[in-house]
Motif scaffolding. Structure first.
Motif, PDB file in Angstrom:
ATOM      1  N   HIS A   1       0.834  -1.220   0.261  1.00 57.91           N
ATOM      2  CA  HIS A   1      -0.001   0.036   0.137  1.00 57.91           C
ATOM      3  C   HIS A   1       0.828   1.277  -0.064  1.00 57.91           C
ATOM      4  O   HIS A   1       1.459   1.773   1.043  1.00 57.91           O
ATOM      5  CB  HIS A   1      -1.023   0.044   1.264  1.00 57.91           C
ATOM      6  CG  HIS A   1      -1.865   1.077   0.974  1.00 57.91           C
ATOM      7  ND1 HIS A   1      -3.337   1.027   1.238  1.00 57.91           N
ATOM      8  CD2 HIS A   1      -1.788   2.604   1.140  1.00 57.91           C
ATOM      9  CE1 HIS A   1      -3.963   2.055   1.342  1.00 57.91           C
ATOM     10  NE2 HIS A   1      -2.853   2.993   0.872  1.00 57.91           N
TER      11      HIS A   1
ATOM     12  N   HIS B   1       1.648   5.197  -2.497  1.00 57.54           N
ATOM     13  CA  HIS B   1       1.270   6.155  -3.284  1.00 57.54           C
ATOM     14  C   HIS B   1       2.590   6.800  -3.842  1.00 57.54           C
ATOM     15  O   HIS B   1       2.989   7.873  -3.438  1.00 57.54           O
ATOM     16  CB  HIS B   1       0.664   7.387  -2.492  1.00 57.54           C
ATOM     17  CG  HIS B   1      -0.650   6.869  -1.724  1.00 57.54           C
ATOM     18  ND1 HIS B   1      -2.086   6.911  -2.216  1.00 57.54           N
ATOM     19  CD2 HIS B   1      -0.960   6.263  -0.415  1.00 57.54           C
ATOM     20  CE1 HIS B   1      -3.088   6.533  -1.529  1.00 57.54           C
ATOM     21  NE2 HIS B   1      -2.408   5.997  -0.469  1.00 57.54           N
TER      22      HIS B   1
ATOM     23  N   HIS C   1      -9.826   2.297   0.319  1.00 53.21           N
ATOM     24  CA  HIS C   1      -9.030   2.755   1.489  1.00 53.21           C
ATOM     25  C   HIS C   1     -10.572   2.845   2.438  1.00 53.21           C
ATOM     26  O   HIS C   1     -11.545   3.732   2.145  1.00 53.21           O
ATOM     27  CB  HIS C   1      -8.927   4.424   1.206  1.00 53.21           C
ATOM     28  CG  HIS C   1      -7.555   4.327   0.997  1.00 53.21           C
ATOM     29  ND1 HIS C   1      -7.132   3.975  -0.547  1.00 53.21           N
ATOM     30  CD2 HIS C   1      -6.354   5.188   1.194  1.00 53.21           C
ATOM     31  CE1 HIS C   1      -5.663   4.219  -0.560  1.00 53.21           C
ATOM     32  NE2 HIS C   1      -5.271   4.719   0.257  1.00 53.21           N
TER      33      HIS C   1
ATOM     34  N   HIS D   1      -6.446  -0.079   5.543  1.00 51.67           N
ATOM     35  CA  HIS D   1      -6.569   0.752   6.975  1.00 51.67           C
ATOM     36  C   HIS D   1      -7.601  -0.059   7.653  1.00 51.67           C
ATOM     37  O   HIS D   1      -7.229  -0.497   8.710  1.00 51.67           O
ATOM     38  CB  HIS D   1      -6.978   1.955   6.853  1.00 51.67           C
ATOM     39  CG  HIS D   1      -5.826   2.870   5.852  1.00 51.67           C
ATOM     40  ND1 HIS D   1      -4.593   2.783   6.300  1.00 51.67           N
ATOM     41  CD2 HIS D   1      -5.874   3.709   4.873  1.00 51.67           C
ATOM     42  CE1 HIS D   1      -3.781   3.477   5.343  1.00 51.67           C
ATOM     43  NE2 HIS D   1      -4.963   4.205   4.326  1.00 51.67           N
TER      44      HIS D   1
ATOM     45  N   ASP E   1       1.925   3.376   3.064  1.00 54.25           N
ATOM     46  CA  ASP E   1       1.085   4.497   2.601  1.00 54.25           C
ATOM     47  C   ASP E   1       1.912   5.562   2.034  1.00 54.25           C
ATOM     48  O   ASP E   1       3.322   5.440   1.525  1.00 54.25           O
ATOM     49  CB  ASP E   1       0.263   4.848   3.896  1.00 54.25           C
ATOM     50  CG  ASP E   1      -1.068   5.469   3.364  1.00 54.25           C
ATOM     51  OD1 ASP E   1      -1.526   5.609   2.221  1.00 54.25           O
ATOM     52  OD2 ASP E   1      -1.878   5.775   4.411  1.00 54.25           O
TER      53      ASP E   1
HETATM   54 ZN   LIG Z   1      -3.451   5.133   1.123  1.00 54.31          ZN
END
Ligand SMILES: [Zn+2]
Length: 396
Positions: free
Chosen positions: A55, A57, A208, A240, A294
């Motif tokens: 996970h 970005h 998410h 999450h 993340d």
């Molecule tokens: Zn994220």
């Protein structure tokens, strides 16, 4: 035929042995005879399979752009709108920034990344195209999976669904989603749209879900129901899932049971700041768990480094893992757990698998998680891509 012999390594901290690699795959694990292969001496290092960042970005880090003075307010909507504004103002170029993160991740022993990538009516497909270019450019050093991610909302921003559809038609691998109640205030609308795209393109889903407590549980039940109705078992991840950390443990247990039945995986970052899904409970129920960093060093916050060995440490700390078996499970989440969610074929430290291998100087796997030594050597499909904590390729 290209051969590499890793001499004197200890798979998962076990007995000393050799690993023969042929044409990018593990041909044999066992003491080698005299060989004509090129040799790397591990010097007794632990060998583990490549770490999996499940996970990330890749489109939004400010890594390499100097220190960013944080501007966003505390609410989720503040972070989203501040980022949309700063993306152009600061020229956070998705191709450049994702390439930098590939080198950073490789230096820490990561060999596969699932990245959510923003798709919205301001940026349109700029972020997707940048990360897709990076995926192509570094295809020999990193497996990258792209999630088309409606960061700014789907139902509240008309036109986003069509852009998501276009990204999926052009090579995005996974359909993303985000807080169907909290952001879109239309859970049926968003989830029907997302699962509709998944059906249309034959792609998995990764949503998410920051929504806490009862609201999160409500959204999760709607995700579970759609997974069941559409026969998408094994194809859905909830990222999450803070609601699973709710104080109503009976409700969390009921949700967990449904997640197990529908084989819905959970992606965690094990944050210190929020309630989290409890890894031991999910494991007992048979729910697959993966982990990720993340966003790192972005307009959302100043932290992170894409080190999945450190993420295993955070999982251990957040879940009060102390005994060796539990700490080994924390690393399992950051290796096999991510590989399962990304459906990486032929993953693992076994004969026949791809030779995605990390060497670590430590006595045992739990010690490696606790001490996070520099990665001594990182192989991608049998080829060295990082050594002594440094990537062996440049990105600029
Ligand atoms: Zn994220």
């Amino acid at each position: 035929m290209k051969e590499l012999l890793l001499r004197n390594v200890r798979p998962f901290g076990g007995a000393l042995t050799d690993i023969l690699i042929r044409d990018g795959r593990i041909a044999r694990i066992g003491k080698a005879e005299a060989s004509t292969a090129e040799v790397e001496d591990g010097g007794g290092a632990i060998a583990i399979p490549g770490l999996v960042e499940a996970h990330a970005h890749l489109d939004k880090s400010l890594w390499g752009m100097g220190w960013h003075v944080h501007q966003a307010g505390p609410a989720l909507e503040d972070k989203i709108s501040t980022e949309r504004r700063l993306r152009r103002e600061l020229n956070i170029d998705p191709a450049r920034q994702s390439a930098r993160q590939v080198a950073l991740a490789a230096s820490h022993g990561t060999t596969a990344i699932r990245s959510h990538v923003d798709v919205d009516t301001d940026q349109k497909l700029w972020c997707f195209e940048g990360v897709a270019a990076t995926r192509q450019r570094f295809r020999d050093v990193m497996d990258i999976e792209i999630v088309a991610f409606p960061q700014s909302g789907l139902m509240i921003r008309p036109g986003t669904l069509e852009l998501m559809d276009e990204a999926l038609a052009n090579g995005a691998d996974v359909v993303g989603g985000l807080d169907p109640c909290g952001i879109d205030r239309d859970p049926k609308g968003q989830l029907d749209a997302i699962f509709g795209l998944a059906q249309k393109h034959g792609k998995p889903v990764d949503i998410h879900l920051h929504e806490a407590d009862d609201l999160g549980a409500f959204s999760m039940e709607m995700i579970i129901e759609r997974t069941r109705a559409l026969g998408m078992q094994g194809k859905v991840t909830v990222s999450h899932a803070f609601c699973l950390g709710m104080t109503d443990r009976a409700r969390a247990a009921a949700l967990t049971e449904h997640l197990a039945h529908q084989d819905i995986a959970i992606a965690t970052t094990a944050p210190a700041s929020r309630p989290v899904p409890l890894a031991a409970e999910l494991r007992r129920a048979g729910v697959r768990l993966c982990a990720g960093s993340d966003g790192i060093r972005d307009t959302w916050g100043p932290y992170g480094n894409l080190d999945m060995l450190e993420r295993a440490l955070f999982i251990g700390l957040r879940n009060n893992f102390r005994n060796d078996a539990d700490v080994e499970y924390a690393l399992h989440i950051c290796t096999q757990g991510g590989a399962d969610v990304m459906e990486i074929a032929d993953y693992g430290l076994r004969e026949g698998a791809f030779a995605d291998i990390v060497l670590l100087d430590a006595e045992t796997v739990p010690e490696a998680v606790a001490a996070r030594p520099k990665r001594k050597l990182v192989l991608k499909r049998g080829k060295p891509v990082a050594r002594d904590g440094q990537a062996l390729f440049t990105v600029e």
